[in-house]
Design a protein around this motif. Structure first.
Motif, mmCIF file in Angstrom:
data_model
loop_
_atom_site.group_PDB
_atom_site.id
_atom_site.type_symbol
_atom_site.label_atom_id
_atom_site.label_comp_id
_atom_site.label_asym_id
_atom_site.label_seq_id
_atom_site.Cartn_x
_atom_site.Cartn_y
_atom_site.Cartn_z
ATOM 1 N N PRO A 89 10.668 90.588 45.555
ATOM 2 C CA PRO A 89 10.952 89.593 44.506
ATOM 3 C C PRO A 89 11.759 90.151 43.341
ATOM 4 N N GLU A 90 11.523 91.428 42.988
ATOM 5 C CA GLU A 90 12.226 91.982 41.839
ATOM 6 C C GLU A 90 13.712 92.189 42.101
ATOM 7 N N MET A 91 14.126 92.055 43.364
ATOM 8 C CA MET A 91 15.532 92.224 43.707
ATOM 9 C C MET A 91 16.308 90.904 43.692
ATOM 10 N N LEU A 92 15.597 89.805 43.542
ATOM 11 C CA LEU A 92 16.256 88.502 43.646
ATOM 12 C C LEU A 92 16.866 88.069 42.318
ATOM 13 N N ARG A 93 17.995 87.420 42.406
ATOM 14 C CA ARG A 93 18.637 86.774 41.267
ATOM 15 C C ARG A 93 18.885 85.316 41.680
ATOM 16 N N THR A 94 18.406 84.405 40.890
ATOM 17 C CA THR A 94 18.421 82.996 41.325
ATOM 18 C C THR A 94 19.367 82.124 40.503
ATOM 19 N N ARG A 95 20.453 82.689 40.038
ATOM 20 C CA ARG A 95 21.380 81.888 39.241
ATOM 21 C C ARG A 95 22.031 80.780 40.069
ATOM 22 N N ASN A 96 22.051 80.935 41.397
ATOM 23 C CA ASN A 96 22.647 79.919 42.259
ATOM 24 C C ASN A 96 21.601 79.034 42.934
ATOM 25 N N VAL A 97 20.345 79.129 42.483
ATOM 26 C CA VAL A 97 19.242 78.380 43.083
ATOM 27 C C VAL A 97 18.440 77.716 41.973
ATOM 28 N N ALA A 98 17.907 76.516 42.247
ATOM 29 C CA ALA A 98 17.082 75.804 41.264
ATOM 30 C C ALA A 98 15.886 75.170 41.964
ATOM 31 N N ALA A 99 14.724 75.268 41.324
ATOM 32 C CA ALA A 99 13.525 74.591 41.823
ATOM 33 C C ALA A 99 13.561 73.138 41.356
ATOM 34 N N VAL A 100 13.240 72.219 42.261
ATOM 35 C CA VAL A 100 13.354 70.795 41.944
ATOM 36 C C VAL A 100 12.158 70.021 42.488
ATOM 37 N N LEU A 101 11.921 68.869 41.872
ATOM 38 C CA LEU A 101 11.008 67.878 42.409
ATOM 39 C C LEU A 101 11.822 66.801 43.104
ATOM 40 N N VAL A 102 11.338 66.358 44.253
ATOM 41 C CA VAL A 102 12.035 65.353 45.046
ATOM 42 C C VAL A 102 11.151 64.115 45.132
ATOM 43 N N THR A 103 11.685 62.959 44.776
ATOM 44 C CA THR A 103 10.935 61.707 44.839
ATOM 45 C C THR A 103 11.744 60.675 45.609
ATOM 46 N N ALA A 104 11.035 59.724 46.208
ATOM 47 C CA ALA A 104 11.704 58.690 46.989
ATOM 48 C C ALA A 104 10.795 57.477 47.092
ATOM 49 N N GLU A 105 11.406 56.341 47.391
ATOM 50 C CA GLU A 105 10.685 55.089 47.613
ATOM 51 C C GLU A 105 11.338 54.381 48.792
ATOM 52 N N MET A 106 10.514 53.954 49.759
ATOM 53 C CA MET A 106 11.065 53.335 50.964
ATOM 54 C C MET A 106 10.213 52.154 51.384
ATOM 55 N N SER A 107 10.767 51.338 52.263
ATOM 56 C CA SER A 107 10.067 50.158 52.759
ATOM 57 C C SER A 107 8.931 50.562 53.693
ATOM 58 N N PRO A 108 7.788 49.868 53.638
ATOM 59 C CA PRO A 108 6.682 50.183 54.553
ATOM 60 C C PRO A 108 6.992 49.813 55.994
ATOM 61 N N TYR A 109 8.061 49.041 56.217
ATOM 62 C CA TYR A 109 8.433 48.642 57.573
ATOM 63 C C TYR A 109 9.437 49.593 58.212
ATOM 64 N N LEU A 110 9.841 50.643 57.493
ATOM 65 C CA LEU A 110 10.793 51.594 58.049
ATOM 66 C C LEU A 110 10.151 52.360 59.202
ATOM 67 N N ARG A 111 10.904 52.541 60.285
ATOM 68 C CA ARG A 111 10.406 53.254 61.461
ATOM 69 C C ARG A 111 10.916 54.691 61.471
ATOM 70 N N ALA A 112 10.317 55.508 62.356
ATOM 71 C CA ALA A 112 10.734 56.897 62.510
ATOM 72 C C ALA A 112 12.226 56.958 62.814
ATOM 73 N N GLY A 113 12.929 57.833 62.116
ATOM 74 C CA GLY A 113 14.372 57.944 62.256
ATOM 75 C C GLY A 113 15.132 57.184 61.191
ATOM 76 N N GLY A 114 14.431 56.324 60.426
ATOM 77 C CA GLY A 114 15.075 55.587 59.352
ATOM 78 C C GLY A 114 15.399 56.477 58.164
ATOM 79 N N ARG A 115 16.467 56.121 57.454
ATOM 80 C CA ARG A 115 16.901 56.916 56.304
ATOM 81 C C ARG A 115 16.732 56.135 55.001
ATOM 82 N N PHE A 116 16.591 56.865 53.915
ATOM 83 C CA PHE A 116 16.392 56.259 52.606
ATOM 84 C C PHE A 116 16.943 57.187 51.539
ATOM 85 N N GLU A 117 17.130 56.638 50.331
ATOM 86 C CA GLU A 117 17.691 57.423 49.227
ATOM 87 C C GLU A 117 16.620 58.292 48.580
ATOM 88 N N VAL A 118 17.054 59.449 48.081
ATOM 89 C CA VAL A 118 16.146 60.430 47.483
ATOM 90 C C VAL A 118 16.656 60.792 46.090
#
Length: 358
Positions: A89-118
């Motif tokens: 860990p002490e060797m890592l530099r993370t200037r090109n990486v960011a920790a993020v939270l990901v949230t989404a909302e989708m229809s309850p009728y969406l089936r496996a393989g369906g896509r939605f916005e994030v």
């Protein structure tokens, strides 16, 4: 442009618009029922996840050897470990990486393989997510639950800004970036269901029930409250309940436009719905003096004919919100100033509309 000059220019705009200031009433509009309601029990599914964004151009989390945003370093270590790569860990530099939270909302009728916005937002000290790519992130319906979807892909960052606010570069979205991996429990259609209004209103609900009864017969639709219309569909409807609900969705009805003003807090965009006009009032805010007088007021007519006075805006009663917003924009008013003036007009009763700031 100085404050006095921009206010003087706005006053000239007001005088030019005065002959056209009375807003025309906006009548009801034809709207499909499906655009006004959601099906009973069709509550959207909300998902959340924790991930990392890679490929940033030195604008990521400023973490050095585990200090500061240590979760970013640990996330990268765990990611590399999954590929049998061990990095201290002490060797890592993370200037090109960011920790993020990901949230989404989708229809309850969406089936496996369906896509939605994030939606993606930084939780560290990254300066910008522009140009980044979200690493494959598991999404769960609740903390501790099993993943039901994943999200990955290049981020789209909105860079709009105004002179009084900076662009927010630490939030982004992925159109179609979410992928449902497994089917979820879905609500079922019943012979007796309920239509839930997106915007509860007793007049809209009553009119909706009457329209449905006119198509299917009396006592099929019953108003439960301003936000719900109960349906007792007959058992002999061709095609069953699904076909009946689809037919109900295509029925058009008269709907009055909402008396609402929406103000974008970032760029100052003003959207007004309904027949909105401003009556007599006076507002003084941060050097701007706005006076709206009754039609036929001799003093107002004389002021309109006189050269514009810096710092003062004069408009006749009945001026539409559209023209008032145009005058304020001409004066280079900030979104905060526009919102404060419209809210003050509402508070004194000169503007009968809901003011929403986003």
């Amino acid at each position: 442009m100085s404050l006095l000059r921009r206010l003087g220019y706005a006053a000239a705009v007001c005088a030019a618009l005065a002959p056209l200031a009375v807003a025309r009433p906006l009548g009801a509009q034809e709207t499909r029922i499906r655009d006004l309601v959601i099906a009973d029990a069709a509550v959207p599914v909300r998902l959340v996840g924790y991930g990392i964004v890679t490929g940033l151009n030195g604008t990521g989390d400023l973490t050095l050897g585990g200090r500061s945003s240590g979760q970013t370093v640990q996330s990268v270590v765990n990611l590399l470990r999954r590929f049998d790569i061990e990095v201290p860990p002490e060797m890592l530099r993370t200037r090109n990486v960011a920790a993020v939270l990901v949230t989404a909302e989708m229809s309850p009728y969406l089936r496996a393989g369906g896509r939605f916005e994030v939606q993606v937002s930084s939780i560290g000290d990254a300066r910008s997510l522009r140009g980044g790519v979200l690493w494959m992130t598991p999404l769960v319906p609740d903390a501790g639950a099993d993943p039901v979807a994943t999200a990955q892909g290049p981020l789209v960052v909105s860079e709009g800004q105004t002179r009084d606010s900076r662009a927010v570069l630490t939030t982004a979205r992925l159109p179609g970036g979410g992928l449902l991996e497994a089917d979820l429990p879905r609500p079922t259609l019943a012979s007796s269901t309920t239509l839930l209004l997106r915007e509860p209103d007793i007049a809209t609900a009553t009119r909706m029930a009457a329209v449905v009864d006119s198509v299917f017969g009396a006592q099929v639709a019953t108003v439960v409250d301003p936000g719900a219309v109960s349906l007792a569909l007959p058992g002999d409807v061709p095609g069953g309940p699904a076909a009946a609900l689809a037919r109900i969705g295509t029925i058009t009805m008269q709907r009055e436009q909402a008396t609402r003003i929406i103000i974008d807090g970032r760029n100052g965009t003003v959207v007004a719905g309904g027949a909105l006009a401003v009556s007599e009032a006076m507002v003084s805010y941060r050097g701007i003096s706005l006076a709206i007088a009754a039609p036929g007021d001799t003093a107002t007519a004389a002021d309109a004919a006189a050269p514009p006075v810096a710092g003062e805006l004069r408009m006749p009663s009945g001026t539409s919100v559209q023209r008032l917003a145009a005058a304020l924009h001409a004066a280079r008013s900030t979104p905060t100033e526009i919102a404060a003036i419209l809210n003050s007009l509402r508070d004194v009763g000169a503007l009968n509309a809901e003011v929403v700031i986003r």
